[in-house]
Every structure is written in C-alpha cells, then in structure tokens.
Motif scaffolding. Structure first.
Motif, mmCIF file in Angstrom:
data_model
loop_
_atom_site.group_PDB
_atom_site.id
_atom_site.type_symbol
_atom_site.label_atom_id
_atom_site.label_comp_id
_atom_site.label_asym_id
_atom_site.label_seq_id
_atom_site.Cartn_x
_atom_site.Cartn_y
_atom_site.Cartn_z
ATOM 1 N N ALA A 1 36.336 32.547 43.531
ATOM 2 C CA ALA A 1 35.616 33.416 44.264
ATOM 3 C C ALA A 1 36.089 34.827 44.179
ATOM 4 O O ALA A 1 36.836 35.223 45.029
ATOM 5 N N THR A 2 35.588 35.522 43.078
ATOM 6 C CA THR A 2 36.033 36.939 43.080
ATOM 7 C C THR A 2 34.979 37.958 43.581
ATOM 8 O O THR A 2 34.112 38.262 42.851
ATOM 9 N N GLY A 3 34.862 38.185 44.852
ATOM 10 C CA GLY A 3 34.046 39.098 45.377
ATOM 11 C C GLY A 3 34.314 40.495 44.869
ATOM 12 O O GLY A 3 35.199 40.588 44.312
ATOM 13 N N ARG A 4 33.578 41.463 45.088
ATOM 14 C CA ARG A 4 33.838 42.735 44.634
ATOM 15 C C ARG A 4 34.799 43.261 45.662
ATOM 16 O O ARG A 4 34.785 43.250 46.760
ATOM 17 N N LEU B 1 37.001 32.811 52.917
ATOM 18 C CA LEU B 1 35.580 33.607 52.906
ATOM 19 C C LEU B 1 35.644 34.937 52.882
ATOM 20 O O LEU B 1 35.018 35.659 52.850
ATOM 21 N N SER C 1 38.582 37.117 52.546
ATOM 22 C CA SER C 1 39.292 38.071 51.913
ATOM 23 C C SER C 1 38.602 38.387 50.594
ATOM 24 O O SER C 1 37.846 37.310 49.937
ATOM 25 N N PRO C 2 38.346 39.684 50.224
ATOM 26 C CA PRO C 2 37.539 40.121 49.084
ATOM 27 C C PRO C 2 37.751 39.265 47.864
ATOM 28 O O PRO C 2 36.708 39.133 47.046
ATOM 29 N N GLY C 3 38.881 38.851 47.526
ATOM 30 C CA GLY C 3 39.286 38.205 46.381
ATOM 31 C C GLY C 3 39.581 36.929 46.085
ATOM 32 O O GLY C 3 39.684 36.252 45.493
ATOM 33 N N GLY C 4 39.209 36.285 47.368
ATOM 34 C CA GLY C 4 39.404 34.850 47.476
ATOM 35 C C GLY C 4 41.076 34.766 47.333
ATOM 36 O O GLY C 4 41.743 35.562 47.724
#
Lengths: 122, 910
Positions: free
Chosen positions: B759-762, B898, B900-903
C-alpha cells in the motif's frame, strides 16, 4: 405504514441504488446505508410502542433490550466490514498510483482499479 | 494385531526415510527392502493357521453411529496379495538405489512408495467397505503423486490416471453405499457370507458400479489408456505400481466380490467379455510398440485382461488359475520392467529400433530378460507356463455353453499368440543382431541382483508350483467357497491345455518369423482414434460446461452479482403480497411526531447523497445519515445503540478521510455513467418491499418472554443496571466473543491486504504538521478523550457505556491524531499498537471464558473475582475489557495502516 418502516424502505432503496452504481466508494456507502436499514429493522422488531430505555428499575413497559443488543453487535460488525472495504479501496487506489503515477490523470481515485485491471488483461 | 502392526510398520518405515536418507542418500532403499522382508516374514508366521482355513482379524470401533468399524482380516487370498505387495516391493526397493542418480531428492519417492505399499496392504486386509474404499483411493492418490513427480510433462498422464482411477473409486463408493443400505452392514465377511440376502435390484446396481471400479483400476478397455500414459513415471514406479500391485487391486476386488455376485450371469459375462477383449486388444497394441516400456505397458493391459476374463469363468479351477497367474505376472512383469530400466540406463535407449546386439556385452542381463520373457510367453518350465496352462484349462472347461467356452478359449489363445510374438521381438530385438554401440558393460551385480532374483524365481517356480499349491487352493476357496480345486501341478499330461500351449508357440513363432510382413499389416491396420483423445475431448467438454456455468458468477462489478438476489427480493415480496393479502393494523401508535421529523431530514440528506458528485460532500452526508439515525435511536429508547452508532460514524468518517484525502474536492465519479434508470427502478422496488415487509411483520406482539426475563431478572442475576450491556457481556457473552473475534480477523485481514499489496500511497507534500487547527485540537482533546473512554468503559455495567463504546472513543482519539499529524514519521499515541492489543484482548476474553471451565462450570459462566477489602470484580467487567482491547486494536491498526501515507513501506514505489 409506520415511520420506522418508511425509514427501512428509504435506507434500503438508497443503499441498493448506490451499490448498483459501480464505483467503489459508492459501493461502500451503499453498504453502510443497508446496514442502517437492517439496524432500524432490528429495533422495530422490538416493537416501538415502548420507548423507555431498558434500565433495571422494576418497570416492564421498557424498550425490548434484546433487539438493542443485537443492533449494537450489528453496528460494530458492519463497522469492521466497512473498515475492511475501505482498506480494499485503499489498496486499489495504491495499485493505480503505482502503475500510473501521472498526477495529471483525470480519473477519480475510486474507479481506478477496474480500469487498471482491464488494461492488464488486454 | 499383527495386521495392524504391519500397517503401522509400513508407516513407520516411511517416517524413518528422511532421517535415514540424510545418512544413506539413495541407498536408503536397502534398509527399506529389509523392512519389507520383515513385514512379509511377520505375515508368514500366520501361514500355518491360514492353511488350516483360519483367518487373522482385528477390529476397532470407528464410526459407531454408522456401524462402521476399522476391521482388518487376512485369509489366504489376502495373504497372497500381501506377499506379492511386500515381496515385489522389497525387490523394487533393492533395485531403486542403483537406478537413481547419486544426487537429487529421493525422499519423496521412497516415502510415497513405502506408504503405497502400506495402502495396498490395507486394501487387501480391509474387512469393512468404507475402510476398503479409503485404502483404494489412497492407492490412486499415491499413484498420482508418483507418476507426476518432478516432471512437468508428467502432469497430463498423472491427471489422466487420477481421473480414471478415482472416477472408478467414486463408482466403488456408490456401489458400497448401495450394499450398506440394502444389507444394513459394512462388514465385508458378513456381506460375502450370505449372497442370497441381496435383492436383485441393488445387486445389479452395486455389481455394475463395482465392475466399473475394477475395470478402471485394472486398466480394462475402454479405460486402459491411462496405464501406458503412466509409463512416464520412473521405472521402479512403473514396475511396482503399474505392473505388479496397484493394477492388481482391481483383480483382488473382482475376486473378493465374486463370492457375492459370482452366481449372477451379467457379472460373469461382463468380466469375461471385457477381460478377453482387453487381452486381445492390449496384445495387439503391444505388438505395434517400439518403446520397450510402452510395449510392456500394453502387455500389462493385455495380461490383466486375461486375468479378469478368467475370474469371470467362476469355477474353482478358474479362481486358482487367476490367483496363480496374478503371482506369476507380478514376478515376471516387474522383472521385465527392472531389466528394461537397466537396458535404458546402460545403453541410453529403450527403443527397439535403436537397440541391437546387447548379448555380447551384457550376457547376464540378456539371460535374465530371456527367462522373464519365457514366462511372459508361457514357455516351460516357467511359472508363466503353468499359469497359462491353468488359464487355458479353466476357459476350455467354462460352464455356460459350448460357444462361450470355445470363444473364450480362442480369444485367450489369440492373445497368447500375440504375446508370444511381442515377447520374442523384445528379446530378439534387443539382444540379437549386430552390436551397434561400443563400450557397453554389464551393470554392477547390485543393480542386476533384484531383477535376477525375480527372474530366477519366476523360472524355478514352474516345476516347484506344488509348493504354492495349498495356499493357492485355499485362496481360491476364499474367493468363492465352492469346493476345492484340483491341486496345481507342473505336468498335467497330454491335455487340451497342453495342445493349446503348443498352438500358441507355433503360431507365435510364425508371427515372429514373418514379422517384416506382419508388421506392415499391423501398423497399417485401421485403428480407432486413441481412447485418450476421446477422454480428453469429454473432459474438455466437461470443463467447458463448468466454465459456462461459472460464467454467470464472474462479472466485473458487484452489480451483476446482486441483480439476482435483488430480483429474488422483489419476487418474494410480490409472492407474499399476493398470498398473504392485507394485514391487520398494529395495536397502539408506533409512530411519534419526532419520527416524521427524522424521516423528513433523512429524505433530504439521502437525496443529496445519491446525487452528490463531490467526494467531500459524499463523505459528510454519509456521516450525517448516521448522526440523524443515532438521534432517532435515542428517541426510541436505545441510548447504547445511539452512542455506539455515533462513535462508529465518527470513526468511519475519519478513516474515509484518511483513505481518500489524497484528492479532496474531486468528483466521486467521472467514469462512464452507467445507465441509472434501471438501478433506480430496482432500488425503489426493493425499498418498497423492505418497507412493506417491515410494516407487515413488526409491532404486533406483546413484550417477549426473553425481554420480560431480562427486565426482571438481569439485575438480581448479574448486578448490572444497564440491561443491554449486561446482555452483551453476561447473558450472550459468547456472541460478543465471536463478534470481537470477527473484528480481530478484520484487523489481521487489513494487515494482510495492505502489507502484501504494497500500500504505497503517494507521499504527502508539505511539512508534517501542516494542519494547525487539527493539531491543536488533538493536543487538547486526546488526553480528555482517553479519560472519557476509561470512564465510559468503567460504568458500562451501570449506565450507557461499556467495552465497545469506550474503545470507540479511544479509537477516535487515535484517528484524530492521524488526521492532525498526517505524514509525520512518529505516529500519535504510538504506544498503542495493534497486534499487542489484539493478542492481549483475545487472551483476556478467552481466559475469562475458560476460567469457569477449570472449576467445572460452563464456558463463560459469570463469576466474581475477589479483591482485597470489600471490593470484588465481576468477570463480566474483565470480559468487557478484553472486548475493549480488541475493538481498540481494530481501530488502531485500521487508522495506522490506512492513514499513514506509505503503509508500512516508506520507500518510493517501484
């Protein structure tokens, strides 16, 4: 037709409509609304003629506590599932951003996973 | 006891393989061979009793409700098959080490082979239908494992073998069920003892199904194709499973159940017809092969057919012949396989067109092969000769009419002529002629010895057949108790059988001598397409059918799945309306004015929600629906529910914001607009049905008995004032425990989904503490919220509150912290961690639940924990604390993962 029945109908109709509309976030919100509908149904199974909170003080014209306990359980369970669905939504969004990190991309975050998957298959 | 011990002994041998293999490598086969010999010797200690017409048996209760027991029984028939399994098995085990290369993994092979021997023993010892079935299937599965080992190309043949044999296994199960239902027992010896008890209807069905199992397992036409395919397995496996033992399971089954069905004509006709047809076809196909292993495979098909055909004859002599020839075939066919393996090993080929003149370099191998081939061809003095004589004699004297005995005999002779021809081709092709390869050597004696022992044994057993006689006679009597057959003898004098043997040799020699001419004829003979392609086509059709059935459930979004159940709701509603008609009005007033206000508000909010196009608006309106509903819950007298829903709504909104805040303000959807008309109609219909159902089915009863009980007795029983909470933690604590476990599973599931999916959000732009207002609010509110959480939890038994509510408040504090400090590397309230909370909560709840069990009270029975002084702690409170911890664990891990931005991964996406 009682108000509770109308509430159930309203929540069900809106929930079904949102679930059928395709996007992931709407699916989750539709699921939440359907959960509400079931909760209202459970409470009205306890006969809404009695509306005094069920605390033990000897009286018998109290709200039925058993459906309330069921409803409480149902709320917490559907909360858990909602969180899980949001987690899946998050994964889908992340997948899209990994594959296509173009910030100028115009699509909303919610419909991305299906599109990405389509592209993979073709 | 000895039977169970031998089975356990095989399993024990298999279990020692990994340890032994570490020291001995591939040579682990030698101690295993010794182990097989020990098992065989143990069984032989009972030989005197068996010859005395005694049986060895043992039985345990297994499924008493079905009257099924784990019963083992050994008579002479079982003993002979068991000795074949162990004897040939021991030789194969001694052969395998030299066959295998020095490196590589042999553990699976040895373990599977040893377990297979155990399964075969179980099959021939089983005295209960279900037990027999279990061992039957075990042999199919182990055969699948052994065929498919380590080779991608072996997958298809292995699947063929499994599908055919386990398909037959299913037929066997069905047949056994019919027997069990119509006879009321699954005890084989009892069933076989009274064949007259079985009515003709069930007998026909059961015998047909059992025959199907026999024909599939013993590779009879049209199921024979799996056996040549199975030759892709390594030679020890082919020799052991697909020549000597597993394919003999069908022979055993046919012999065993001849006692039950033997008097029925269709049983005999089917066995004779299918068996002899297979014998001729198999021999014909064997003659067309160039690959030695394929030749031997079709030869096995043919010889099994001969056996099946003889079993169908049904005289004491025919049973004795079948038993004798089973032993003979196991001996010489396993030998031939081992020798072909040796030739393949030494000369690098097993193609008849490439091999030639090996007799000069490999004289011992040549001699042994010739001996075994003589047995196959039925030449004196081998046991093959004696066995084939017995078969001819039994067939020529078959009861049931002259035409039957003559046709049967003719077919058997034809198959034997062809057999003679391909046996001659095998020996001549490989060993005669000019040598083509240089530098070939006789294999080491250790490689050759097991095959040589079997070849010599098959040869000398001919003249010494009198030694086997008593056991074979006894076994024939076990198969069909109808009197003693004549003693077996090597020399019968000048009989019809001897004439037939002579005919076989003459015609076989002719066929072999004119082989160039006949070969062309055979190869050009029109044959039907290989059965395997028919099987594949049928199988493919079946898979395609399954695919089409499944296609209905394979769709892009959820909508196609949901249409069916939603339409079903409409249908149910319509049916109910039509069938039930109008219902009475509920007594009293169920609706208050406030309800209508709530309804009106919700109509507006939900209307907005349905048409909203902005993400932020959608989330806020969803939260608003929950808030309005929780207000309504207060007015209907459900404060606990209301507070829980309120907190859940707040938390859901927080988590949604955490998930979606990458792009606030963007439209919810701008994808292709799906036609919404149909969805709206369907939704409206379902809504109407739901409303009508609710109105029709609620509000018409008096206070329920459970409600009365809780209202009157809850406080005296538990000491709690808040009845809803008391129900959750005392009366229905098991439900609550299950619910908390569901939440734990969700927490773990989130971890699994998000961690594996990466889960690598931006990454967020801007400084970590960008949000001043939230940051300040969090700093002020978090401690207060934690205190409130503790307070709400503590008073749960008395007033509104409890584990759920308290944990949700604490979770809200954590969520607020994440909203405020998004992107910061140090999570707010970092000392609250998901997994420890989860584990401690679960352990606490389970401990509270199990503590009463220790003192003999039911699981989760309420109790009081004495504390120093006048205080005491109710077990319900401790249980509620466990629930509190688990709910908090879910919220914390959801928010952390869910939010933290980078999982977990913070590095850049790759």
């Amino acid at each position: 037709m009682t108000a509770a029945a109308l509430l159930v109908g309203l929540l069900t109709a809106a929930g079904v409509f949102l679930v059928l509309r395709g996007s992931q976030l709407r699916l989750i919100i539709g699921f939440i609304l359907l959960g509400h509908a079931v909760n209202v149904l459970l409470l009205s199974a306890g006969v809404l003629r009695w509306r005094v909170p069920a605390f033990a003080d000897g009286g018998l014209d109290r709200a039925d506590p058993l459906p309330q306990a069921f409803t409480l359980t149902a709320i917490v369970i559907s909360f858990g599932i909602t969180i899980y669905l949001l987690g899946l939504l998050r994964t889908g969004g992340a997948e899209a951003s990994v594959i296509e990190p173009d910030p100028a991309d115009d699509d909303g975050p919610t419909n991305r996973p299906t599109e990405v998957r389509d592209r993979d298959e073709t | 006891m000895i039977l169970a011990f031998v089975l356990a002994w095989q399993v024990g041998l298999a279990a020692t393989v990994p340890a032994l293999s570490r020291r001995l490598g591939r040579n682990v086969g030698y101690p295993l061979a010794a182990g097989y010999a020990v098992a065989a010797a143990l069984l032989l200690t009972r030989l005197p009793a068996i010859l005395d017409d005694d049986v060895v048996q043992i039985s345990w209760r297994w499924l008493p409700s079905l009257d099924v027991s784990a019963a083992l029984r050994m008579d002479a028939l079982s003993l002979i098959f068991a000795l074949v399994v162990l004897g040939v098995g021991g030789l194969i085990m001694a052969y395998t080490p030299r066959y295998l290369s020095g490196s590589g993994q042999h553990i699976t092979l040895y373990v599977s082979l040893t377990l297979f021997a155990g399964a075969m023993l179980g099959l021939v010892f089983a005295n209960d239908l279900l037990l027999l079935f279990v061992f039957w299937e075990l042999t199919s599965i182990l055969s699948f494992v052994l065929i498919g080992q380590n080779q991608p190309a072996a997958t298809r043949p292995a699947v063929h073998a499994l599908l055919v044999t386990s398909g037959g296994g299913l037929a066997l199960l069905a047949g056994f069920v019919i027997l069990m239902v119509s006879l009321g027992t699954s005890d084989i010896s009892r069933i076989l003892a009274q064949p007259e008890r079985l009515a003709s209807g069930p007998a026909a069905a059961a015998s047909a199904l059992i025959l199907l199992a026999v024909f599939t397992k013993s590779a009879q036409v049209p199921f024979h194709f799996w056996l040549p395919g199975a030759m892709i397995a390594i030679t020890p496996v082919s020799a052991y499973l697909h020549a000597a033992t597993m394919v003999k399971a069908g022979i055993y089954l046919a012999m065993r159940f001849s006692a039950l069905f033997g008097d029925r004509r269709p049983w005999s006709i089917a066995l004779i017809g299918v068996g002899l047809a297979t014998a001729v076809l198999g021999a014909f196909l064997a003659l067309r092969q160039h690959d030695l292993k394929a030749l031997l495979a079709y030869s096995t098909v043919s010889q099994l057919g001969l056996l099946i055909g003889v079993i169908g004859v049904g005289t004491p002599e025919s049973d004795a012949a079948a038993i004798l020839y089973t032993v003979a075939h196991a001996l010489f066919k396993a030998t031939l396989f081992m020798l072909v393996g040796i030739i393949d090993h030494e000369a690098g080929s097993r193609d008849l067109r490439e091999l030639s003149g090996l007799r000069r370099e490999m004289p011992v191998t040549s001699t042994m092969t010739a001996l075994a081939a003589m047995s196959l061809a039925g030449l004196p003095p081998t046991i093959g000769f004696v066995g084939k004589e017995a078969i001819f004699e039994a067939l020529s004297e078959a009861p049931g009419g002259v035409w039957l005995s003559w046709t049967g005999t003719a077919l058997a002779v034809l198959a034997s002529v062809l057999t003679f021809a391909y046996a001659a081709r095998l020996v001549y092709g490989v060993f005669a002629g000019p040598p083509r390869q240089r530098g070939l050597y006789e294999p080491s004696w250790s490689f050759l010895a097991p095959a040589a022992v079997a070849a010599v044994a098959a040869t000398v057993a001919g003249p010494l057949v009198g030694l086997l006689g008593p056991l074979v006679v006894r076994a024939a009597n076990n198969a069909r108790p109808q009197g003693e057959p004549a003693e077996l003898a090597f020399w019968h004098g000048f009989t019809v059988a001897l004439l037939l043997s002579a005919l076989t040799v003459v015609f076989g020699m002719l066929l072999f001598t004119f082989r160039t001419r006949t070969d062309r004829m055979f190869l050009e003979a029109p044959t039907a397409r290989p059965f395997v392609s028919y099987f594949d086509r049928g199988y493919g059709w079946l898979l395609g059918f399954g695919d089409r059935v499944a296609a209905m459930a394979r769709a892009e979004g959820p909508a196609p799945f949901l249409i069916m159940p939603l339409l079903a709701v409409l249908l149910l509603g319509a049916a109910a309306t039509a069938l039930v008609g109008p219902v009475s009005r509920p007594p009293g007033s169920l609706t208050r004015p406030g309800d209508l206000v709530v309804l009106a508000l919700l109509v507006m909010v939900i209307g907005g929600l349905v048409v909203a196009r902005s993400l932020l608006a959608t989330i806020s309106l969803t939260g608003l629906v929950g808030l309005i509903l929780s207000v309504w819950f207060v007015t209907v007298g459900a404060p606990d529910v209301a507070v829980t829903l309120l907190l859940v709504e707040v938390l859901t909104t927080i988590v949604m914001m955490l998930v979606l805040r990458q792009r606030p303000g963007e439209p919810v959807r701008r994808e292709r607009a799906r036609p919404s008309g149909a969805a709206a109609v369907l939704a409206a219909g379902v809504g109407v049905i739901a409303a009508a159902g609710t109105a029709a089915l609620t509000g018409r009863r008096e206070l329920s008995l459970p409600a009365r009980y809780y209202l009157e007795r809850a406080e005296p029983v538990t000491g709690g004032h808040n009845i809803v909470n008391v129900i959750l933690v005392d009366f229905r604590a098991l439900d609550t425990l299950g619910e908390a476990v569901v939440l734990s599973v969700v927490a773990l599931g989130l971890a699994a989904v998000l961690d594996t999916a990466g889960a690598t959000g931006r990454a967020r732009a801007g400084p970590p503490d960008a949000d001043l207002v939230f940051g300040f609010a969090y700093r002020v509110l978090a401690p207060v919220m934690l205190l409130i959480s503790a307070y709400l939890f503590a008073r749960g038994h008395e007033e509104v509150g409890g584990g759920f509510i308290g944990a949700l408040v604490a979770g809200t504090a954590v969520g607020l912290g994440h909203l405020a400090h998004a992107g910061s590397s140090v999570p707010p309230l970092g000392w609250l961690r998901g997994r420890p909370l989860l584990v401690s909560g679960l352990l606490l709840s389970l401990t509270v639940g199990l503590a009463p069990v220790v003192v003999g009270r039911p699981f989760l029975a309420p109790g009081k924990l004495p504390l120093p002084g006048p205080l005491s702690l109710s077990s319900g409170v401790l249980f509620d604390l466990g629930v509190y911890l688990m709910v908090l664990a879910l919220v914390v891990s959801a928010v952390r993962r869910l939010g933290s931005p980078g999982g977990r991964r913070t590095e850049a996406p790759s």
